[in-house]
Every structure is written in structure tokens, then in C-alpha cells.
Write a protein that holds these residues in place. Structure first.
Motif, PDB file in Angstrom:
ATOM      1  N   THR A 111      11.563  37.649  -8.838  1.00 19.55           N
ATOM      2  CA  THR A 111      11.078  38.987  -9.166  1.00 19.55           C
ATOM      3  C   THR A 111      11.259  39.866  -7.938  1.00 19.55           C
ATOM      4  O   THR A 111      10.851  39.492  -6.841  1.00 19.55           O
ATOM      5  N   CYS A 112      11.888  41.031  -8.152  1.00 20.18           N
ATOM      6  CA  CYS A 112      12.158  41.977  -7.066  1.00 20.18           C
ATOM      7  C   CYS A 112      11.429  43.280  -7.347  1.00 20.18           C
ATOM      8  O   CYS A 112      11.417  43.752  -8.487  1.00 20.18           O
ATOM      9  N   ASP A 113      10.851  43.864  -6.317  1.00 21.94           N
ATOM     10  CA  ASP A 113      10.129  45.123  -6.439  1.00 21.94           C
ATOM     11  C   ASP A 113      11.034  46.256  -5.965  1.00 21.94           C
ATOM     12  O   ASP A 113      11.358  46.341  -4.785  1.00 21.94           O
ATOM     13  N   PHE A 114      11.460  47.121  -6.900  1.00 27.20           N
ATOM     14  CA  PHE A 114      12.356  48.241  -6.583  1.00 27.20           C
ATOM     15  C   PHE A 114      11.621  49.583  -6.605  1.00 27.20           C
ATOM     16  O   PHE A 114      12.244  50.634  -6.663  1.00 27.20           O
ATOM     17  N   THR A 115      10.289  49.554  -6.546  1.00 27.61           N
ATOM     18  CA  THR A 115       9.503  50.783  -6.611  1.00 27.61           C
ATOM     19  C   THR A 115       9.908  51.766  -5.519  1.00 27.61           C
ATOM     20  O   THR A 115      10.152  52.946  -5.796  1.00 27.61           O
ATOM     21  N   ALA A 116       9.961  51.302  -4.291  1.00 25.31           N
ATOM     22  CA  ALA A 116      10.308  52.198  -3.166  1.00 25.31           C
ATOM     23  C   ALA A 116      11.702  52.783  -3.344  1.00 25.31           C
ATOM     24  O   ALA A 116      11.915  53.966  -3.058  1.00 25.31           O
ATOM     25  N   ASN A 117      12.656  51.976  -3.846  1.00 24.19           N
ATOM     26  CA  ASN A 117      14.022  52.463  -4.067  1.00 24.19           C
ATOM     27  C   ASN A 117      14.036  53.635  -5.038  1.00 24.19           C
ATOM     28  O   ASN A 117      14.684  54.651  -4.797  1.00 24.19           O
ATOM     29  N   LEU A 118      13.342  53.491  -6.162  1.00 26.03           N
ATOM     30  CA  LEU A 118      13.358  54.543  -7.181  1.00 26.03           C
ATOM     31  C   LEU A 118      12.577  55.778  -6.764  1.00 26.03           C
ATOM     32  O   LEU A 118      12.945  56.882  -7.125  1.00 26.03           O
ATOM     33  N   ASN A 119      11.507  55.602  -5.994  1.00 33.94           N
ATOM     34  CA  ASN A 119      10.757  56.760  -5.523  1.00 33.94           C
ATOM     35  C   ASN A 119      11.495  57.500  -4.408  1.00 33.94           C
ATOM     36  O   ASN A 119      11.322  58.699  -4.243  1.00 33.94           O
ATOM     37  N   LYS A 120      12.340  56.799  -3.679  1.00 35.90           N
ATOM     38  CA  LYS A 120      13.069  57.403  -2.557  1.00 35.90           C
ATOM     39  C   LYS A 120      14.250  58.256  -3.033  1.00 35.90           C
ATOM     40  O   LYS A 120      14.516  59.314  -2.485  1.00 35.90           O
ATOM     41  N   GLU A 121      14.961  57.793  -4.050  1.00 39.96           N
ATOM     42  CA  GLU A 121      16.182  58.466  -4.493  1.00 39.96           C
ATOM     43  C   GLU A 121      16.087  58.837  -5.971  1.00 39.96           C
ATOM     44  O   GLU A 121      15.685  58.026  -6.784  1.00 39.96           O
ATOM     45  N   TYR A 122      16.502  60.053  -6.291  1.00 38.15           N
ATOM     46  CA  TYR A 122      16.423  60.517  -7.679  1.00 38.15           C
ATOM     47  C   TYR A 122      17.539  59.982  -8.555  1.00 38.15           C
ATOM     48  O   TYR A 122      17.363  59.821  -9.742  1.00 38.15           O
ATOM     49  N   GLY A 123      18.688  59.717  -8.023  1.00 29.75           N
ATOM     50  CA  GLY A 123      19.782  59.210  -8.840  1.00 29.75           C
ATOM     51  C   GLY A 123      20.752  58.387  -8.026  1.00 29.75           C
ATOM     52  O   GLY A 123      21.034  58.709  -6.886  1.00 29.75           O
ATOM     53  N   ARG A 124      21.209  57.311  -8.614  1.00 29.57           N
ATOM     54  CA  ARG A 124      22.203  56.451  -7.971  1.00 29.57           C
ATOM     55  C   ARG A 124      23.288  56.168  -8.989  1.00 29.57           C
ATOM     56  O   ARG A 124      23.004  55.706 -10.075  1.00 29.57           O
ATOM     57  N   SER A 125      24.530  56.413  -8.625  1.00 34.77           N
ATOM     58  CA  SER A 125      25.616  56.143  -9.558  1.00 34.77           C
ATOM     59  C   SER A 125      26.333  54.844  -9.224  1.00 34.77           C
ATOM     60  O   SER A 125      27.112  54.347 -10.001  1.00 34.77           O
ATOM     61  N   SER A 126      26.079  54.313  -8.047  1.00 28.92           N
ATOM     62  CA  SER A 126      26.739  53.062  -7.667  1.00 28.92           C
ATOM     63  C   SER A 126      25.856  52.322  -6.663  1.00 28.92           C
ATOM     64  O   SER A 126      24.900  52.873  -6.129  1.00 28.92           O
ATOM     65  N   ASP A 127      26.199  51.105  -6.428  1.00 26.79           N
ATOM     66  CA  ASP A 127      25.541  50.295  -5.404  1.00 26.79           C
ATOM     67  C   ASP A 127      24.025  50.228  -5.563  1.00 26.79           C
ATOM     68  O   ASP A 127      23.281  50.308  -4.603  1.00 26.79           O
ATOM     69  N   GLY A 128      23.563  50.118  -6.799  1.00 27.13           N
ATOM     70  CA  GLY A 128      22.135  49.970  -7.037  1.00 27.13           C
ATOM     71  C   GLY A 128      21.660  48.639  -6.483  1.00 27.13           C
ATOM     72  O   GLY A 128      22.453  47.727  -6.245  1.00 27.13           O
ATOM     73  N   PRO A 129      20.351  48.488  -6.278  1.00 25.15           N
ATOM     74  CA  PRO A 129      19.845  47.217  -5.773  1.00 25.15           C
ATOM     75  C   PRO A 129      20.038  46.114  -6.819  1.00 25.15           C
ATOM     76  O   PRO A 129      20.060  46.378  -8.017  1.00 25.15           O
ATOM     77  N   THR A 130      20.183  44.896  -6.349  1.00 20.40           N
ATOM     78  CA  THR A 130      20.412  43.748  -7.218  1.00 20.40           C
ATOM     79  C   THR A 130      19.369  42.683  -6.930  1.00 20.40           C
ATOM     80  O   THR A 130      19.074  42.382  -5.777  1.00 20.40           O
ATOM     81  N   CYS A 131      18.829  42.116  -7.983  1.00 20.23           N
ATOM     82  CA  CYS A 131      17.867  41.020  -7.898  1.00 20.23           C
ATOM     83  C   CYS A 131      18.600  39.744  -8.313  1.00 20.23           C
ATOM     84  O   CYS A 131      19.099  39.658  -9.434  1.00 20.23           O
ATOM     85  N   VAL A 132      18.691  38.783  -7.405  1.00 20.45           N
ATOM     86  CA  VAL A 132      19.505  37.585  -7.621  1.00 20.45           C
ATOM     87  C   VAL A 132      18.630  36.335  -7.573  1.00 20.45           C
ATOM     88  O   VAL A 132      17.939  36.096  -6.581  1.00 20.45           O
ATOM     89  N   SER A 133      18.668  35.550  -8.643  1.00 23.27           N
ATOM     90  CA  SER A 133      17.900  34.305  -8.678  1.00 23.27           C
ATOM     91  C   SER A 133      18.531  33.282  -7.727  1.00 23.27           C
ATOM     92  O   SER A 133      19.697  33.404  -7.347  1.00 23.27           O
ATOM     93  N   PRO A 134      17.787  32.248  -7.365  1.00 27.31           N
ATOM     94  CA  PRO A 134      18.355  31.199  -6.511  1.00 27.31           C
ATOM     95  C   PRO A 134      19.470  30.429  -7.234  1.00 27.31           C
ATOM     96  O   PRO A 134      19.504  30.359  -8.462  1.00 27.31           O
ATOM     97  N   TRP A 135      20.366  29.859  -6.437  1.00 29.95           N
ATOM     98  CA  TRP A 135      21.421  28.994  -6.984  1.00 29.95           C
ATOM     99  C   TRP A 135      20.790  27.706  -7.507  1.00 29.95           C
ATOM    100  O   TRP A 135      19.799  27.228  -6.971  1.00 29.95           O
ATOM    101  N   THR A 136      21.390  27.132  -8.550  1.00 27.69           N
ATOM    102  CA  THR A 136      21.015  25.816  -9.040  1.00 27.69           C
ATOM    103  C   THR A 136      22.288  25.089  -9.431  1.00 27.69           C
ATOM    104  O   THR A 136      23.344  25.702  -9.602  1.00 27.69           O
ATOM    105  N   THR A 137      22.228  23.790  -9.557  1.00 32.98           N
ATOM    106  CA  THR A 137      23.409  23.003  -9.917  1.00 32.98           C
ATOM    107  C   THR A 137      23.843  23.323 -11.342  1.00 32.98           C
ATOM    108  O   THR A 137      23.021  23.331 -12.271  1.00 32.98           O
ATOM    109  N   PHE A 138      25.125  23.602 -11.511  1.00 32.76           N
ATOM    110  CA  PHE A 138      25.693  23.940 -12.817  1.00 32.76           C
ATOM    111  C   PHE A 138      26.058  22.661 -13.557  1.00 32.76           C
ATOM    112  O   PHE A 138      26.827  21.852 -13.070  1.00 32.76           O
ATOM    113  N   ASP A 139      25.490  22.464 -14.744  1.00 34.56           N
ATOM    114  CA  ASP A 139      25.808  21.345 -15.624  1.00 34.56           C
ATOM    115  C   ASP A 139      26.679  21.899 -16.753  1.00 34.56           C
ATOM    116  O   ASP A 139      26.182  22.623 -17.619  1.00 34.56           O
ATOM    117  N   PRO A 140      27.971  21.584 -16.775  1.00 30.89           N
ATOM    118  CA  PRO A 140      28.851  22.156 -17.797  1.00 30.89           C
ATOM    119  C   PRO A 140      28.542  21.677 -19.222  1.00 30.89           C
ATOM    120  O   PRO A 140      29.046  22.254 -20.182  1.00 30.89           O
TER     121      PRO A 140
END
Length: 173
Positions: A111-140
């Protein structure tokens, strides 16, 4: 071509987005189409559209999920520059199922908190923040997807926290 530019060119134009073309990094893997949520902010705060993309990515026998968040004001005129968001939290989940039509189970999440990002900037067209889960072993042998929920609370609307359940990424097998 930048993802938002590609969407605009295919007829799903997002008003108010500053379009630029540049070479984008390789896509992180199968992703949902851009998902949007238009919000009517209280008072004279600018109405805003949230734009989210849910992905899953494999690399070197591992898999993870990610959620990239963009936003834009719907009319390029801001009368109230006050705080707009009490909170904006993104939950990026990596899910697994035994069969393509089976039930999902959450393998890991972040879980990522992007509150400060959205309150700081009114609009973003690119390079928005990304929330990435941890890696786990891939079972095909299993079916994997990224999924996400965004929980937001608009400042001053007296509605409390609202939940936006996103559509998960395509299955990887």
C-alpha cells in the motif's frame, strides 16, 4: 509513444492532458487499459480525473504487480488552491489462481500513500507515481495477475473514505 498520447490518439482523449511524445521505457508487462474516475471536488476546488493502470511483470523467474497513478484537473482554472485530498492510498496486489476461471488469492501486496503527491500538483500527464508489490517466485502452472484498489478521501466533502476497485491486469500463465 507515451501511453497517454496513444490513448488520446485512439479516441479516448483525456481533456486537459498535456500531450508530449518521447521514447518511453519498455512497458512493465501486460496491463489493463487506462482506467479513469472523474471526481467532483467540493466548493471551488478543481474537479479532477484520476487515471490508473494496473500491470504485472515477470523477470528472471519472478513476478510482481504495479499500479501507476496519473491525474488531471478537468478545467484548467483553479479558484481554490486549498488542500484537496485528505488521503489517497493505492493498494497494489499480486494475485494467483489455480485455473484461468478460479478464485484469486493474494500472494503479496503493498500500500502506497500518494496524498502528498496529489495535493502538491494539480495535474500530471506522465511519470505518475507507481506502487509496486514485492517480487515473488513465478510458477508458470498458476495464473497470475496484478490487481489494485484506490482508497481516497476528498477534503471537505463530508463523505469519508471512498474505494475505487480497479480492473486487474490480464492473466499471465
Amino acid at each position: 509513444m507515451h501511453r497517454l498520447m496513444a490513448v488520446a490518439l485512439t479516441g479516448t482523449a483525456l481533456t486537459g492532458v498535456s500531450m508530449t511524445t518521447h521514447t518511453a521505457a519498455a512497458a512493465p508487462g501486460p496491463c489493463t487499459n487506462l482506467q479513469t474516475l472523474s471526481l467532483d471536488l467540493p466548493g471551488k476546488k478543481p474537479d479532477t480525473t484520476l487515471i490508473a493502470e494496473v500491470c504485472s511483470e515477470t523477470s528472471a523467474g519472478k513476478i510482481r504487480s504495479s499500479v501507476t497513478l496519473h491525474w488531471q484537473i478537468d478545467v484548467d482554472q483553479v479558484e481554490d488552491f486549498g488542500k484537496r485530498w485528505t488521503s489517497v492510498k493505492v493498494d497494489s496486489r499480486l494475485e494467483r489462481r489455480a485455473t484461468s476461471s478460479g478464485a484469486d488469492s493474494v500472494v503479496n501486496s503493498l500500500t502506497c500513500d500518494f496524498t502528498a503527491n496529489l495535493n502538491k500538483e494539480y495535474g500530471r500527464s506522465s511519470d505518475g507515481p507507481t506502487c509496486v508489490s514485492p517480487w515473488t517466485t513465478f510458477d508458470p502452472a498458476a495464473y497470475w495477475s496484478g490487481d489494485a484498489t484506490i482508497t481516497y478521501d476528498l477534503e471537505g466533502d463530508a463523505k469519508g473514505a471512498q474505494t475505487w476497485q480497479l480492473t486487474g491486469s490480464p492473466l499471465k500463465h
